[in-house]
Design a protein around this motif. Structure first.
Motif, PDB file in Angstrom:
ATOM      1  N   ASP A  32      -8.530   2.612  -8.688  1.00  0.00           N
ATOM      2  CA  ASP A  32      -9.765   3.133  -8.094  1.00  0.00           C
ATOM      3  C   ASP A  32      -9.582   4.572  -7.623  1.00  0.00           C
ATOM      4  O   ASP A  32     -10.481   5.410  -7.792  1.00  0.00           O
ATOM      5  CB  ASP A  32     -10.204   2.254  -6.927  1.00  0.00           C
ATOM      6  CG  ASP A  32     -10.666   0.870  -7.364  1.00  0.00           C
ATOM      7  OD1 ASP A  32     -10.997   0.701  -8.561  1.00  0.00           O
ATOM      8  OD2 ASP A  32     -10.681  -0.043  -6.513  1.00  0.00           O
ATOM      9  N   ARG A  53      -9.265  -8.101 -10.721  1.00  0.00           N
ATOM     10  CA  ARG A  53     -10.431  -7.405 -10.175  1.00  0.00           C
ATOM     11  C   ARG A  53     -11.472  -8.423  -9.706  1.00  0.00           C
ATOM     12  O   ARG A  53     -11.847  -9.331 -10.435  1.00  0.00           O
ATOM     13  CB  ARG A  53     -11.028  -6.513 -11.259  1.00  0.00           C
ATOM     14  CG  ARG A  53     -12.297  -5.786 -10.878  1.00  0.00           C
ATOM     15  CD  ARG A  53     -12.031  -4.645  -9.915  1.00  0.00           C
ATOM     16  NE  ARG A  53     -11.201  -3.606 -10.508  1.00  0.00           N
ATOM     17  CZ  ARG A  53     -10.783  -2.543  -9.826  1.00  0.00           C
ATOM     18  NH1 ARG A  53     -11.097  -2.394  -8.551  1.00  0.00           N
ATOM     19  NH2 ARG A  53     -10.026  -1.638 -10.425  1.00  0.00           N
ATOM     20  N   ARG A  63      -0.335   2.933  -3.271  1.00  0.00           N
ATOM     21  CA  ARG A  63      -1.284   3.967  -2.854  1.00  0.00           C
ATOM     22  C   ARG A  63      -0.565   5.192  -2.297  1.00  0.00           C
ATOM     23  O   ARG A  63      -0.907   6.332  -2.643  1.00  0.00           O
ATOM     24  CB  ARG A  63      -2.231   3.407  -1.787  1.00  0.00           C
ATOM     25  CG  ARG A  63      -3.270   2.435  -2.295  1.00  0.00           C
ATOM     26  CD  ARG A  63      -4.146   1.942  -1.147  1.00  0.00           C
ATOM     27  NE  ARG A  63      -4.789   3.039  -0.443  1.00  0.00           N
ATOM     28  CZ  ARG A  63      -6.085   3.307  -0.478  1.00  0.00           C
ATOM     29  NH1 ARG A  63      -6.881   2.543  -1.209  1.00  0.00           N
ATOM     30  NH2 ARG A  63      -6.586   4.299   0.183  1.00  0.00           N
ATOM     31  N   ARG A  89       0.830  -1.212   0.000  1.00  0.00           N
ATOM     32  CA  ARG A  89       0.000   0.000   0.000  1.00  0.00           C
ATOM     33  C   ARG A  89       0.861   1.257   0.000  1.00  0.00           C
ATOM     34  O   ARG A  89       0.570   2.231  -0.691  1.00  0.00           O
ATOM     35  CB  ARG A  89      -0.931   0.001   1.208  1.00  0.00           C
ATOM     36  CG  ARG A  89      -2.193  -0.831   0.996  1.00  0.00           C
ATOM     37  CD  ARG A  89      -3.269  -0.465   1.984  1.00  0.00           C
ATOM     38  NE  ARG A  89      -4.586  -0.895   1.520  1.00  0.00           N
ATOM     39  CZ  ARG A  89      -5.719  -0.507   2.065  1.00  0.00           C
ATOM     40  NH1 ARG A  89      -5.709   0.324   3.087  1.00  0.00           N
ATOM     41  NH2 ARG A  89      -6.874  -0.939   1.597  1.00  0.00           N
ATOM     42  N   GLU A 101      -6.139  -0.808  -6.289  1.00  0.00           N
ATOM     43  CA  GLU A 101      -6.601   0.292  -5.443  1.00  0.00           C
ATOM     44  C   GLU A 101      -6.157   1.636  -6.008  1.00  0.00           C
ATOM     45  O   GLU A 101      -6.891   2.628  -5.932  1.00  0.00           O
ATOM     46  CB  GLU A 101      -6.080   0.103  -4.019  1.00  0.00           C
ATOM     47  CG  GLU A 101      -6.771  -1.032  -3.264  1.00  0.00           C
ATOM     48  CD  GLU A 101      -6.189  -1.267  -1.885  1.00  0.00           C
ATOM     49  OE1 GLU A 101      -5.123  -0.688  -1.578  1.00  0.00           O
ATOM     50  OE2 GLU A 101      -6.802  -2.023  -1.110  1.00  0.00           O
ATOM     51  N   THR A 125      -3.483  -6.313  -5.370  1.00  0.00           N
ATOM     52  CA  THR A 125      -4.501  -5.561  -4.636  1.00  0.00           C
ATOM     53  C   THR A 125      -4.145  -4.080  -4.588  1.00  0.00           C
ATOM     54  O   THR A 125      -5.001  -3.214  -4.824  1.00  0.00           O
ATOM     55  CB  THR A 125      -4.640  -6.110  -3.208  1.00  0.00           C
ATOM     56  OG1 THR A 125      -4.974  -7.507  -3.264  1.00  0.00           O
ATOM     57  CG2 THR A 125      -5.717  -5.364  -2.441  1.00  0.00           C
TER      58      THR A 125
END
Length: 291
Positions: free
Chosen positions: A126, A109, A83, A79, A123, A119
């Protein structure tokens, strides 16, 4: 103006070359501009793609962006590597002139379990989609080019190592095909909305089958050797991955072994035509010559 980052990554530099060949001026974000060739068509912003000030300098006048977090294995988690690196960019998009983003992520997905890097990349897609821009997320199968990391054991021992059963068939795609599609999308200003484009390569192959092709290509036996997941995790830590990132690699490879790459097999394979044999001839041959 097109913004591309990172410009020195294996996919990014291929996209950059295609954009320059098309006569396009490109802006890039680079930590070390000296790694780039001197070209007056490249506008270089020195800094990190995770830094808000760098993003603020890079976005004025930009309408299209190629976005690919480098997945720094030293960061504490997947992450953080995806992200976290993308947060400042996504925060800046709503107030910018950017209308279209092309991203690189992974198949998977709808997978119901943690899948590590997969994953995290989904993200990011998204996050970008929620800003309101048009998005083409290129969701890639495993990359043929990952074999470049195994040149030394292949040459020294005739073996390469994977935490996957040798007879399990999986889709594989060449980075050259991924970069071509990304560049074409960046040069096309006609598409709209948010879509994922699965890039599957032309055929499913097992690592045993790929070993046969490598054997024929090299003229000597090559064998695929299955590692255990603990061995794979230890290897990733030895290569510099943090504890969290090593675990993310394990989650990703476990998901691939369980079928995450086969969730969406409806995409056309004509757009990614490079076979593993062709990749060996076009890419592996040059890499072997460097050792």
């Amino acid at each position: 103006m097109i913004l591309l980052t990172p410009p020195t990554g294996d996919i990014g530099h291929r996209v950059l070359g295609r954009l320059l060949d098309a006569g396009t001026h490109v802006r890039v974000i680079a930590r070390d501009p000296f790694k780039l060739s001197m070209d007056n068509r490249i506008d270089v912003i020195q800094g990190s793609m995770s830094d808000a000030d760098t993003i603020a300098q890079a976005l004025p006048g930009v309408t299209r962006v190629f976005w690919l977090p480098p997945g720094d294995p030293s960061l504490p988690s997947a992450r953080a590597a995806y992200r976290g690196v993308s947060q400042a960019f996504c925060d800046a998009l709503p107030g910018s002139e950017v209308t279209r983003v092309v991203s690189i992520s992974a198949l998977g997905r709808g997978w119901p379990k943690p899948a590590g890097l997969v994953t995290a990349t989904l993200e990011v897609d998204d996050m970008i989609a929620r800003t309101g821009v048009h998005l083409r997320a290129l969701t890639c199968a495993s990359l043929m080019d990952n074999f470049a990391r195994q040149i030394e054991p292949i040459r020294a021992t005739g073996m390469f190592y994977q935490p996957t059963p040798g007879d399990k068939k999986l889709p594989h795609v060449a980075k050259s095909d991924v970069a071509r599609i990304a560049a074409d999308l960046l040069l096309d200003t006609g598409w709209t909305d948010v879509q994922e484009l699965p890039l599957l390569g032309p055929e499913d192959l097992s690592f045993d089958e790929m070993a046969v092709i490598l054997s024929e290509f090299l003229g000597r036996p090559v064998k695929a050797v299955k590692m255990s997941m603990p061995q794979f995790e230890e290897m990733m830590r030895g290569l510099g991955a943090s504890e969290g990132m090593a675990q993310a690699y394990v989650e990703m490879m476990t998901a691939k072994n369980e079928g995450i790459d086969t969730l969406d097999m409806t995409a056309s394979r004509r757009t990614t035509p490079t076979t593993f044999r062709e990749w060996c001839d076009q890419e592996f041959r040059a890499l072997i010559g460097e050792i």
